[in-house]
Motif scaffolding. Structure first.
Motif, PDB file in Angstrom:
ATOM      1  N   MET A  19       0.800  -0.798  -0.203  1.00  9.16           N
ATOM      2  CA  MET A  19      -0.252  -0.102   0.130  1.00  9.16           C
ATOM      3  C   MET A  19       0.961   1.396   0.102  1.00  9.16           C
ATOM      4  O   MET A  19       0.216   2.585  -0.516  1.00  9.16           O
ATOM      5  CB  MET A  19      -0.756  -0.247   1.077  1.00  9.16           C
ATOM      6  N   SER A  20       2.218   1.720   0.431  1.00 11.78           N
ATOM      7  CA  SER A  20       3.066   2.363   0.791  1.00 11.78           C
ATOM      8  C   SER A  20       4.300   1.303  -0.144  1.00 11.78           C
ATOM      9  O   SER A  20       4.877   0.888   0.407  1.00 11.78           O
ATOM     10  CB  SER A  20       3.866   2.521   1.821  1.00 11.78           C
ATOM     11  N   ASP A  21       4.915   2.453  -0.966  1.00 12.30           N
ATOM     12  CA  ASP A  21       6.275   2.414  -1.470  1.00 12.30           C
ATOM     13  C   ASP A  21       7.309   3.258  -1.630  1.00 12.30           C
ATOM     14  O   ASP A  21       8.325   3.395  -1.781  1.00 12.30           O
ATOM     15  CB  ASP A  21       6.297   2.378  -3.068  1.00 12.30           C
ATOM     16  N   GLU A  22       6.489   4.101   0.149  1.00 13.80           N
ATOM     17  CA  GLU A  22       7.804   5.514   0.853  1.00 13.80           C
ATOM     18  C   GLU A  22       8.154   4.483   1.249  1.00 13.80           C
ATOM     19  O   GLU A  22       8.233   4.106   2.240  1.00 13.80           O
ATOM     20  CB  GLU A  22       6.991   6.407   1.287  1.00 13.80           C
ATOM     21  N   GLU A  27      18.824   5.417  11.502  1.00 13.90           N
ATOM     22  CA  GLU A  27      19.274   5.188  12.843  1.00 13.90           C
ATOM     23  C   GLU A  27      18.416   3.944  13.510  1.00 13.90           C
ATOM     24  O   GLU A  27      17.314   4.890  13.268  1.00 13.90           O
ATOM     25  CB  GLU A  27      19.517   6.136  13.672  1.00 13.90           C
ATOM     26  N   TYR A  28      18.178   3.209  14.770  1.00 14.40           N
ATOM     27  CA  TYR A  28      17.723   2.419  15.709  1.00 14.40           C
ATOM     28  C   TYR A  28      16.802   2.998  15.861  1.00 14.40           C
ATOM     29  O   TYR A  28      16.899   4.657  16.696  1.00 14.40           O
ATOM     30  CB  TYR A  28      18.233   1.536  16.923  1.00 14.40           C
ATOM     31  N   HIS A  29      15.190   3.344  16.031  1.00 18.88           N
ATOM     32  CA  HIS A  29      14.362   4.336  16.225  1.00 18.88           C
ATOM     33  C   HIS A  29      14.016   5.992  16.062  1.00 18.88           C
ATOM     34  O   HIS A  29      14.106   6.251  17.041  1.00 18.88           O
ATOM     35  CB  HIS A  29      13.907   3.481  18.057  1.00 18.88           C
ATOM     36  N   SER A  30      14.770   5.942  15.036  1.00 14.74           N
ATOM     37  CA  SER A  30      14.856   7.326  14.605  1.00 14.74           C
ATOM     38  C   SER A  30      13.663   7.607  13.834  1.00 14.74           C
ATOM     39  O   SER A  30      13.402   9.072  14.080  1.00 14.74           O
ATOM     40  CB  SER A  30      16.266   7.322  13.600  1.00 14.74           C
ATOM     41  N   GLY A  31      12.156   7.320  13.908  1.00 13.21           N
ATOM     42  CA  GLY A  31      11.163   7.423  13.070  1.00 13.21           C
ATOM     43  C   GLY A  31       9.650   7.663  13.960  1.00 13.21           C
ATOM     44  O   GLY A  31      10.511   7.122  14.951  1.00 13.21           O
ATOM     45  N   GLY A  32       9.617   7.939  13.515  1.00 12.87           N
ATOM     46  CA  GLY A  32       8.054   8.119  14.175  1.00 12.87           C
ATOM     47  C   GLY A  32       7.234   6.647  14.329  1.00 12.87           C
ATOM     48  O   GLY A  32       7.316   5.737  14.237  1.00 12.87           O
ATOM     49  N   ILE A  33       5.672   6.899  14.824  1.00 11.32           N
ATOM     50  CA  ILE A  33       4.882   5.897  15.267  1.00 11.32           C
ATOM     51  C   ILE A  33       3.597   6.094  14.085  1.00 11.32           C
ATOM     52  O   ILE A  33       3.356   7.552  13.235  1.00 11.32           O
ATOM     53  CB  ILE A  33       4.484   5.948  16.731  1.00 11.32           C
ATOM     54  N   ASN A  34       2.829   5.005  13.819  1.00 12.79           N
ATOM     55  CA  ASN A  34       1.670   4.693  12.626  1.00 12.79           C
ATOM     56  C   ASN A  34       2.134   5.578  12.156  1.00 12.79           C
ATOM     57  O   ASN A  34       1.053   6.546  11.271  1.00 12.79           O
ATOM     58  CB  ASN A  34       0.531   6.112  13.504  1.00 12.79           C
ATOM     59  N   ASN A  35       3.485   5.010  11.078  1.00 10.94           N
ATOM     60  CA  ASN A  35       3.710   5.503   9.993  1.00 10.94           C
ATOM     61  C   ASN A  35       2.948   4.842   8.726  1.00 10.94           C
ATOM     62  O   ASN A  35       2.345   4.224   8.886  1.00 10.94           O
ATOM     63  CB  ASN A  35       5.173   5.583  10.193  1.00 10.94           C
ATOM     64  N   THR A  36       3.063   5.855   7.729  1.00 11.34           N
ATOM     65  CA  THR A  36       1.963   5.027   6.434  1.00 11.34           C
ATOM     66  C   THR A  36       3.248   4.683   5.534  1.00 11.34           C
ATOM     67  O   THR A  36       2.931   4.874   4.357  1.00 11.34           O
ATOM     68  CB  THR A  36       1.703   6.957   5.472  1.00 11.34           C
ATOM     69  N   TYR A  37       4.236   4.544   6.201  1.00  9.48           N
ATOM     70  CA  TYR A  37       5.519   4.462   5.103  1.00  9.48           C
ATOM     71  C   TYR A  37       6.064   3.340   5.621  1.00  9.48           C
ATOM     72  O   TYR A  37       6.397   2.958   7.062  1.00  9.48           O
ATOM     73  CB  TYR A  37       6.503   5.258   5.131  1.00  9.48           C
ATOM     74  N   TRP A  38       6.882   2.128   5.094  1.00 11.06           N
ATOM     75  CA  TRP A  38       8.119   1.367   5.726  1.00 11.06           C
ATOM     76  C   TRP A  38       9.305   2.609   6.369  1.00 11.06           C
ATOM     77  O   TRP A  38      10.074   3.045   5.619  1.00 11.06           O
ATOM     78  CB  TRP A  38       8.857   0.750   3.959  1.00 11.06           C
ATOM     79  N   ARG A  39       9.834   1.334   7.646  1.00  9.31           N
ATOM     80  CA  ARG A  39      11.087   1.602   7.751  1.00  9.31           C
ATOM     81  C   ARG A  39      12.191   1.336   7.767  1.00  9.31           C
ATOM     82  O   ARG A  39      11.721  -0.725   8.113  1.00  9.31           O
ATOM     83  CB  ARG A  39      11.000   2.204   9.268  1.00  9.31           C
ATOM     84  N   VAL A  40      13.778   0.600   7.617  1.00  9.91           N
ATOM     85  CA  VAL A  40      14.218  -0.125   7.740  1.00  9.91           C
ATOM     86  C   VAL A  40      15.388   0.619   8.561  1.00  9.91           C
ATOM     87  O   VAL A  40      16.263   2.302   8.393  1.00  9.91           O
ATOM     88  CB  VAL A  40      15.214   0.185   6.314  1.00  9.91           C
TER      89      VAL A  40
END
Length: 186
Positions: A19-22, A27-40
């Protein structure tokens, strides 16, 4: 490969099947929560020869949608240089939608019933993970409390009294198979 290469691999699959190609890499835990995109993200707790990484999916609107995408992703990885071992894992975060349920104080979630119904002990043993220190069984903790109830039957006069005692067996520890963290997003 490195994190960017892992991100490119996820991006390639996601452009055809998700559903998302973003994709965001960081770094570890550098992203937010409830994201509409993938994180590595890098994950130093993963042992092995390659790049230890945590792959975080977007938030799905239904378990069915999540299962369809995860199945597709895992099939895509078959025959590729992707490896798991005893230091890797999979966790699924589930939430209650406050717009779909009465989340008032009087409608608090019964954690004992939820832990029993989810059957984490059975699921962990199915995948050979019953001794995993990152996801200790809530059900096993409830069994220990149930043994306490048997040893002192004076505590079992009402269902409510039994539930209160069993509830003390539920852990809020992060390293539990069912992690009862904040029950709603702010």
């Amino acid at each position: 490969g490195n994190l960017e290469e892992i991100g490119d691999e996820i991006r390639s699959w996601a452009s055809r099947h998700s559903m998302s190609d973003e994709i965001e890499v960081g770094e570890y835990h550098s992203g937010g929560i409830n994201n509409t995109y993938w994180r590595v993200e890098d994950d130093s707790s993963i042992e092995g020869d390659g790049t230890g990484s945590e792959i975080i999916s977007p938030v799905y609107s239904s378990p069915r949608q999540m299962l369809e995408e995860m199945t597709s992703l895992f099939k895509d990885w078959e025959g590729k240089d992707v490896e798991t071992n005893g230091s890797t894992g999979l966790h699924v975060t589930m939430s209650l939608d406050p717009t779909q349920a009465d989340m008032s104080a009087s409608a608090e979630i019964n954690k004992v019933k939820l832990a029993v119904l989810l059957g984490d002990k059975y699921l962990a043993s199915t995948f050979g993970r019953e001794y995993n220190s990152y996801a200790k069984s809530q059900y096993k903790r409830l069994e220990a409390k149930a043994a306490e109830l048997k040893s002192d039957p004076t505590n079992t006069k009402t269902i409510e009294a039994i539930e209160k005692i069993l509830e003390r067996g539920i852990s809020s520890d992060k390293f539990s198979s069912i992690n009862f963290k904040d029950q709603q997003d702010d």
